[in-house]
Scaffold this active site. Structure first.
Site, PDB file in Angstrom:
ATOM      1  N   THR A 109      26.695  50.798 -36.942  1.00 52.29           N
ATOM      2  CA  THR A 109      26.366  49.724 -37.884  1.00 52.29           C
ATOM      3  C   THR A 109      25.986  48.465 -37.109  1.00 52.29           C
ATOM      4  O   THR A 109      26.671  48.071 -36.166  1.00 52.29           O
ATOM      5  CB  THR A 109      27.574  49.454 -38.811  1.00 52.29           C
ATOM      6  N   ASN A 152      19.597  37.358 -10.907  1.00 48.71           N
ATOM      7  CA  ASN A 152      20.694  36.561 -11.481  1.00 48.71           C
ATOM      8  C   ASN A 152      21.555  35.857 -10.436  1.00 48.71           C
ATOM      9  O   ASN A 152      22.280  34.937 -10.758  1.00 48.71           O
ATOM     10  CB  ASN A 152      21.581  37.441 -12.375  1.00 48.71           C
ATOM     11  N   GLN A 162      17.364  37.378 -17.302  1.00 52.11           N
ATOM     12  CA  GLN A 162      17.439  35.975 -16.874  1.00 52.11           C
ATOM     13  C   GLN A 162      16.177  35.183 -17.236  1.00 52.11           C
ATOM     14  O   GLN A 162      16.139  33.973 -17.008  1.00 52.11           O
ATOM     15  CB  GLN A 162      17.691  35.883 -15.359  1.00 52.11           C
ATOM     16  N   CYS A 219      36.280  39.415  -3.359  1.00 51.07           N
ATOM     17  CA  CYS A 219      37.364  39.705  -2.449  1.00 51.07           C
ATOM     18  C   CYS A 219      37.796  41.143  -2.659  1.00 51.07           C
ATOM     19  O   CYS A 219      38.137  41.538  -3.770  1.00 51.07           O
ATOM     20  CB  CYS A 219      38.534  38.785  -2.741  1.00 51.07           C
ATOM     21  N   ALA A 249      21.322  38.193 -25.707  1.00 47.02           N
ATOM     22  CA  ALA A 249      21.348  36.900 -26.410  1.00 47.02           C
ATOM     23  C   ALA A 249      22.197  35.840 -25.718  1.00 47.02           C
ATOM     24  O   ALA A 249      21.862  34.654 -25.736  1.00 47.02           O
ATOM     25  CB  ALA A 249      21.854  37.118 -27.842  1.00 47.02           C
TER      26      ALA A 249
HETATM   27  N1  PLP Z   1      20.909  42.038 -16.020  1.00 47.62           N
HETATM   28  C1  PLP Z   1      21.031  40.810 -15.494  1.00 47.62           C
HETATM   29  C2  PLP Z   1      19.993  40.317 -14.549  1.00 47.62           C
HETATM   30  C3  PLP Z   1      22.104  39.996 -15.835  1.00 47.62           C
HETATM   31  O1  PLP Z   1      22.225  38.779 -15.312  1.00 47.62           O
HETATM   32  C4  PLP Z   1      23.084  40.501 -16.741  1.00 47.62           C
HETATM   33  C5  PLP Z   1      24.271  39.707 -17.091  1.00 47.62           C
HETATM   34  O2  PLP Z   1      24.985  39.251 -16.230  1.00 47.62           O
HETATM   35  C6  PLP Z   1      22.897  41.782 -17.273  1.00 47.62           C
HETATM   36  C7  PLP Z   1      21.807  42.522 -16.878  1.00 47.62           C
HETATM   37  C8  PLP Z   1      23.880  42.376 -18.244  1.00 47.62           C
HETATM   38  O3  PLP Z   1      23.747  41.766 -19.495  1.00 47.62           O
HETATM   39  P1  PLP Z   1      24.865  41.958 -20.638  1.00 47.62           P
HETATM   40  O4  PLP Z   1      25.891  40.903 -20.391  1.00 47.62           O
HETATM   41  O5  PLP Z   1      24.135  41.749 -21.926  1.00 47.62           O
HETATM   42  O6  PLP Z   1      25.374  43.318 -20.509  1.00 47.62           O
END
Ligand code: PLP
Length: 374
Positions: A237, A151, A179, A327, A200
């Site tokens: 739910t 990411n 991703q 930071c 999603a």
């Molecule tokens: N894994 C990766 C590679 C991500 O980029 C993210 C979100 O930033 C997540 C996990 C976490 O996803 P969520 O926002 O659905 O918790």
């Protein structure tokens, strides 16, 4: 002008998603566990969504469970693989998302599981020879957790190759595919994946809803205890409008995958070309060949103003991007990913990330503003 170049963080909702969710919120408010017609209607929305996710992954319907996020899905898999599947060793990489790394930290501190991090090269590729070597030298029950696309820097791993290595050594394979879901084809059979996670809001669906794929041969116990929702696997739910929105977004992403990739590729290529021609000493983080996520361009600028300040200055010009640093106590530190790839601390990283809704005009605007800022 407003420019949104932070699509790896989250994406704008598709109008089709908003209209489906609005309709479900207005009309289909029944509790999916109720046996009356209101409940049955909500249940059918969820089961239809499950079919769409299963089809997208080439999985069985019974192997897909909805969760509140990919963070929940990854926690559930990693922790319960140790608690229920007798996993004694985890092999991962230092460039994983914090929801994987912090779950592994937790397991290391609170259980007897051994956690091994593979070496990564300066592009963020985990050492797969090391993986084969470790797996073939001990038959400890192992789960390998390696993400499909990073990411922060966009480096993609070859999940089919990793799946083959795991299969050959009887190891379980979990991949964080957050991703790549809806952007690249994923076939759990072909890639011998035991578990994967999706969210999603990364593919133009709503926030607060995700899913987990759990291969039928490796069923774990519930992580959240309560009612019998999600066939006893995930109590609570269900988020019916969210799940309905997720399904519309995924179906749209899968149908338009090639067209969307072409659009993103042209925006990214133009941006990269202009950065190289307009600025001195620009570098890019992560793989820069076909094995990089098309939608992520991690740019390493020469030493200069703090990366966070650059992000704020871009924001003042109406451009959203993110920095590759944080930071802490007034000292700017590269993120864990930047540190793992030995990115020189004095250089500044900004991540620009794209969607099919970005345009060339936005690229030209951003380059002009970057020239002003730098
Ligand atoms: N894994 C990766 C590679 C991500 O980029 C993210 C979100 O930033 C997540 C996990 C976490 O996803 P969520 O926002 O659905 O918790």
């Amino acid at each position: 002008m407003k420019v949104y170049f932070d699509n790896a963080s989250t994406t704008p909702l598709l109008p089709e998603v908003i209209s489906k969710m609005t309709q479900v919120m207005n009309e289909d408010f029944g509790n999916p566990s109720s046996i009356h017609s209101y409940g049955r209607k909500s249940r059918s929305i969820i089961e239809n969504a499950r079919k769409i996710v299963a089809k997208s992954l080439n999985a069985s319907i019974g192997e897909v469970f909805f969760t509140s996020s990919a963070t929940e899905a990854n926690n559930m898999i990693l922790k319960n693989a140790v608690f229920n599947l007798n996993v004694k060793r985890m092999i991962s990489s230092p460039t994983e998302h914090h929801c994987v790394l912090h779950s592994l930290d937790y397991l290391q501190k609170n259980t007897n599981v051994e956690v091994v991090y593979l070496k990564v090269d300066n592009y963020g590729n985990p050492d797969l020879e090391e993986l084969s070597f470790i797996l073939s030298n001990s038959n400890k029950k192992t789960l390998v957790s390696l993400m499909h696309g990073n990411n922060e820097i966009g480096t993609m791993s070859d999940i089919t190759k990793i799946g083959e290595i795991c299969r050959a050594n009887n190891a379980l394979f979990h991949s964080d595919t957050v991703q790549t879901i809806g952007k690249y084809p994923i076939n759990v059979q072909l890639s011998a994946i035991s578990f994967l996670s999706g969210s999603a809001h990364k593919f133009h669906g709503p926030k607060g809803v995700g899913f987990v794929y759990i291969n039928n041969n490796n069923i774990i116990n519930p992580y959240i205890h309560g009612g019998a929702q999600e066939r006893n696997m995930r109590a609570g739910t269900e988020n019916v409008p969210g799940i309905a929105g997720l399904a519309v977004a995924l179906e749209y992403a899968d149908l338009n995958m090639t067209k969307n990739q072409e659009k993103i590729h042209s925006v990214r290529s133009l941006f990269k070309k202009l950065l190289i021609s307009e600025f001195k000493d620009i570098q890019f983080n992560g793989n820069q060949d076909h094995s990089n996520l098309n939608h992520i361009l991690s740019v390493s600028f020469p030493p200069g103003p703090k990366a966070d300040v650059m992000v704020i200055n871009l924001d003042i010009e109406g451009i959203a991007a993110s920095s590759g640093s944080a930071c802490s106590a007034g000292i700017e530190e590269d993120s864990h990913v930047m540190q793992a790839i030995n990115h020189p601390q004095e250089r500044k990283t900004i991540r620009f990330s794209f969607s099919p809704f970005n345009t060339e005009e936005e690229v030209f605007y951003t380059i002009e503003k970057l020239k002003k800022i730098i």
